[in-house]
Design a protein around this motif. Sequence first.
Motif, short mmCIF file in Angstrom:
data_model
loop_
_atom_site.label_atom_id
_atom_site.label_comp_id
_atom_site.label_asym_id
_atom_site.label_seq_id
_atom_site.Cartn_x
_atom_site.Cartn_y
_atom_site.Cartn_z
N ASN A 195 0.85 -1.18 0.00
CA ASN A 195 0.00 0.00 0.00
C ASN A 195 0.89 1.24 0.00
O ASN A 195 1.87 1.30 0.74
CB ASN A 195 -0.89 0.03 1.24
N ALA A 196 0.55 2.20 -0.84
CA ALA A 196 1.27 3.47 -0.89
C ALA A 196 0.25 4.53 -1.29
O ALA A 196 -0.28 4.49 -2.40
CB ALA A 196 2.41 3.41 -1.90
N TYR A 197 -0.03 5.44 -0.37
CA TYR A 197 -1.06 6.45 -0.60
C TYR A 197 -0.95 7.00 -2.00
O TYR A 197 0.14 7.35 -2.43
CB TYR A 197 -0.95 7.58 0.42
N PRO A 198 -2.03 7.08 -2.75
CA PRO A 198 -3.43 6.80 -2.42
C PRO A 198 -3.89 5.40 -2.82
O PRO A 198 -5.07 5.13 -2.83
CB PRO A 198 -4.18 7.85 -3.23
N PHE A 199 -2.93 4.51 -3.14
CA PHE A 199 -3.30 3.17 -3.59
C PHE A 199 -3.26 2.18 -2.43
O PHE A 199 -2.26 2.09 -1.72
CB PHE A 199 -2.38 2.71 -4.72
N TYR A 200 -4.38 1.43 -2.30
CA TYR A 200 -4.51 0.43 -1.24
C TYR A 200 -5.20 -0.80 -1.81
O TYR A 200 -5.95 -0.72 -2.79
CB TYR A 200 -5.33 0.97 -0.06
N TRP A 201 -4.95 -1.94 -1.17
CA TRP A 201 -5.64 -3.18 -1.54
C TRP A 201 -7.05 -3.17 -0.96
O TRP A 201 -7.23 -3.09 0.24
CB TRP A 201 -4.88 -4.40 -1.02
N MET A 202 -8.04 -3.26 -1.84
CA MET A 202 -9.45 -3.33 -1.44
C MET A 202 -10.01 -4.62 -2.03
O MET A 202 -9.57 -5.07 -3.08
CB MET A 202 -10.24 -2.14 -2.00
N TRP A 203 -10.99 -5.20 -1.35
CA TRP A 203 -11.55 -6.44 -1.88
C TRP A 203 -13.01 -6.26 -2.25
O TRP A 203 -13.73 -5.45 -1.67
CB TRP A 203 -11.32 -7.62 -0.95
N TRP A 204 -13.41 -7.04 -3.26
CA TRP A 204 -14.75 -6.96 -3.83
C TRP A 204 -15.32 -8.37 -3.96
O TRP A 204 -14.58 -9.34 -4.06
CB TRP A 204 -14.69 -6.32 -5.22
N THR A 205 -16.64 -8.46 -3.99
CA THR A 205 -17.32 -9.73 -4.23
C THR A 205 -18.31 -9.56 -5.38
O THR A 205 -18.89 -8.48 -5.55
CB THR A 205 -18.04 -10.25 -2.95
N TRP A 206 -18.46 -10.59 -6.17
CA TRP A 206 -19.37 -10.54 -7.32
C TRP A 206 -20.73 -11.08 -6.93
O TRP A 206 -20.84 -12.16 -6.34
CB TRP A 206 -18.83 -11.35 -8.49
N THR A 207 -21.78 -10.31 -7.25
CA THR A 207 -23.14 -10.79 -7.06
C THR A 207 -23.86 -10.70 -8.39
O THR A 207 -23.63 -9.76 -9.16
CB THR A 207 -23.92 -9.96 -6.01
N SER A 208 -24.72 -11.65 -8.68
CA SER A 208 -25.41 -11.68 -9.96
C SER A 208 -26.40 -10.52 -10.11
O SER A 208 -26.73 -10.13 -11.21
CB SER A 208 -26.12 -13.01 -10.16
N TYR A 209 -26.87 -9.98 -9.01
CA TYR A 209 -27.87 -8.92 -9.08
C TYR A 209 -27.29 -7.52 -9.00
O TYR A 209 -27.90 -6.57 -9.46
CB TYR A 209 -28.94 -9.11 -7.99
N SER A 210 -26.08 -7.34 -8.44
CA SER A 210 -25.50 -6.00 -8.31
C SER A 210 -24.14 -5.86 -8.97
O SER A 210 -23.56 -4.78 -8.95
CB SER A 210 -25.35 -5.62 -6.83
N GLY A 211 -23.59 -6.92 -9.50
CA GLY A 211 -22.23 -6.86 -10.05
C GLY A 211 -21.23 -6.83 -8.90
O GLY A 211 -21.42 -7.48 -7.88
N TRP A 212 -20.16 -6.07 -9.07
CA TRP A 212 -19.13 -5.98 -8.03
C TRP A 212 -19.61 -5.14 -6.86
O TRP A 212 -20.12 -4.04 -7.05
CB TRP A 212 -17.84 -5.38 -8.59
N VAL A 213 -19.43 -5.67 -5.66
CA VAL A 213 -19.81 -4.98 -4.44
C VAL A 213 -18.58 -4.95 -3.54
O VAL A 213 -17.93 -5.98 -3.33
CB VAL A 213 -20.98 -5.70 -3.72
N GLU A 214 -18.28 -3.77 -3.00
CA GLU A 214 -17.12 -3.64 -2.11
C GLU A 214 -17.31 -4.51 -0.88
O GLU A 214 -18.41 -4.63 -0.35
CB GLU A 214 -16.96 -2.19 -1.70
N GLY A 215 -16.21 -5.13 -0.43
CA GLY A 215 -16.25 -6.00 0.73
C GLY A 215 -16.85 -5.29 1.94
O GLY A 215 -16.40 -4.20 2.29
N PRO A 216 -17.85 -5.90 2.59
CA PRO A 216 -18.55 -5.23 3.69
C PRO A 216 -17.82 -5.27 5.03
O PRO A 216 -18.14 -4.50 5.93
CB PRO A 216 -19.87 -6.00 3.78
N VAL A 217 -16.85 -6.17 5.20
CA VAL A 217 -16.13 -6.33 6.47
C VAL A 217 -14.66 -6.57 6.19
O VAL A 217 -14.25 -6.74 5.04
CB VAL A 217 -16.70 -7.49 7.32
N ALA A 218 -13.87 -6.63 7.24
CA ALA A 218 -12.46 -6.95 7.09
C ALA A 218 -12.31 -8.35 6.50
O ALA A 218 -13.15 -9.22 6.72
CB ALA A 218 -11.75 -6.86 8.44
N CYS A 219 -11.23 -8.55 5.75
CA CYS A 219 -11.06 -9.83 5.03
C CYS A 219 -10.95 -11.02 5.96
O CYS A 219 -11.26 -12.14 5.56
CB CYS A 219 -9.86 -9.75 4.11
#
Length: 154
Positions: A102-126
């Motif tokens: 990680n180096a500001y402003p870039f950070y590792w973020m996680w996403w999950t795929w749902t068939s009804y909404s597409g990519w959704v940002e991870g709701p909790v810590a990994c």
Amino acid sequence: MRILENKWALVSITILCWSIAATFSTGYFYYQYVGLIERTKGTPIHINLGLNYGNGTIRWFNNTEATGGMTLLNVTLLVAEVNYTIWPGMGAFVDSIANIENAYPFYWMWWTWTSYSGWVEGPVACDKYVVANGETLYWYYENTTISPLPPPPP
């Protein structure tokens, strides 16, 4: 004055009964959830995990074998070197994946795929997210100064 006292007594008893019922319901469903996790531990599952390094390089680990009860952090550790920090009360914060830090402003973020909404940002810590069989998850090294965060590219 007696009628007013009875009304507040009735309100107090109602709130007390509601809070007792809510507490028991929460406890019941928590123990059901914990029991479900315990019963499925060790069951083989398969997930799809993507790593987007933010420079155009994307690696997919499709059909990655994991076991029921594993978290996203556990599964990511199966396919890549991960450095992370545990924040008490909040969970794990990923500092680097595959030596990309990680180096500001870039950070590792996680996403999950749902068939009804597409990519959704991870709701909790990994380390709090328990993966499910057939799920598609995605780590994206992205610019976090953009709000709301844009979903990963297709």
